[in-house]
Design a protein around this motif. Sequence first.
Motif, PDB file in Angstrom:
ATOM      1  N   SER A  72      24.793  -0.948  -2.846  1.00 54.15           N
ATOM      2  CA  SER A  72      24.923  -0.354  -1.514  1.00 54.15           C
ATOM      3  C   SER A  72      26.099   0.610  -1.528  1.00 54.15           C
ATOM      4  O   SER A  72      26.968   0.542  -2.392  1.00 54.15           O
ATOM      5  CB  SER A  72      25.124  -1.435  -0.455  1.00 54.15           C
ATOM      6  N   ARG A  73      26.112   1.501  -0.578  1.00 56.18           N
ATOM      7  CA  ARG A  73      27.197   2.488  -0.501  1.00 56.18           C
ATOM      8  C   ARG A  73      28.560   1.812  -0.379  1.00 56.18           C
ATOM      9  O   ARG A  73      29.547   2.322  -0.854  1.00 56.18           O
ATOM     10  CB  ARG A  73      26.972   3.441   0.661  1.00 56.18           C
ATOM     11  N   SER A  74      28.606   0.651   0.233  1.00 54.42           N
ATOM     12  CA  SER A  74      29.883  -0.048   0.389  1.00 54.42           C
ATOM     13  C   SER A  74      30.405  -0.577  -0.945  1.00 54.42           C
ATOM     14  O   SER A  74      31.592  -0.835  -1.096  1.00 54.42           O
ATOM     15  CB  SER A  74      29.752  -1.192   1.392  1.00 54.42           C
ATOM     16  N   GLU A  76      30.447   1.125  -3.771  1.00 59.92           N
ATOM     17  CA  GLU A  76      30.953   2.199  -4.608  1.00 59.92           C
ATOM     18  C   GLU A  76      32.457   2.140  -4.785  1.00 59.92           C
ATOM     19  O   GLU A  76      32.960   2.329  -5.877  1.00 59.92           O
ATOM     20  CB  GLU A  76      30.534   3.556  -4.047  1.00 59.92           C
ATOM     21  N   TRP A 150      24.097  17.808  -2.550  1.00 53.26           N
ATOM     22  CA  TRP A 150      23.560  16.450  -2.453  1.00 53.26           C
ATOM     23  C   TRP A 150      22.186  16.567  -1.823  1.00 53.26           C
ATOM     24  O   TRP A 150      22.034  17.160  -0.759  1.00 53.26           O
ATOM     25  CB  TRP A 150      24.434  15.567  -1.565  1.00 53.26           C
ATOM     26  N   LEU A 153      19.827  13.014   1.420  1.00 52.80           N
ATOM     27  CA  LEU A 153      20.739  12.016   1.957  1.00 52.80           C
ATOM     28  C   LEU A 153      20.110  11.153   3.043  1.00 52.80           C
ATOM     29  O   LEU A 153      20.541  10.037   3.256  1.00 52.80           O
ATOM     30  CB  LEU A 153      22.005  12.691   2.501  1.00 52.80           C
TER      31      LEU A 153
END
Length: 172
Positions: A72-74, A76, A150, A153
């Motif tokens: 998950s992005r958390s 990273e 990017w 998204l």
Amino acid sequence: HGERRYPVSGTPTDAVTLGLREVLGSNPDLILSGVNRGANLGDDVTYSGTVSAAFEGALAGIRSIAFSQVYSRSDEGDGVSFSAALEWGPKVLAPLLDAPFAERTLVNVNFPPLDGDQVRGIRIVRQGFHDYARGSVVKGVDPRGFDYYWFGLHGIEHTLAEVTDLEAIAIG
């Protein structure tokens, strides 16, 4: 790098090709690619070095499996946990070793972004579809002054009513 350890400065596909054509005396029984840091779901597999290495093996007629750890992005900032891959990798691999594969088939395995003890199980599903055509493209400038982009998204997902790899990861 040592006995039977070789560096390859190219792509994962280059590593498989070099191994098959130059390093090994005969084809192996199995090619395992990964565990990749990040998802290889839906049509995103077309961008994946991990999946392409398994694809190269499958094209050579070798049973090939790609493994990826979704995060998950958390995750990273703290580093990606490979807990699910560590705990579930052997559970997924064992039955695949005895399963018949159709010729030139690869199996793509994604572990959900959970601790291993939170994973709900194993599900065999078809590949899903991300519709990036309607997603976003965000332009930025890196610290050296170079433009970068990017893609996708918003990650618009379009799948049929049945469960695909996208839904299977979402439900653990």
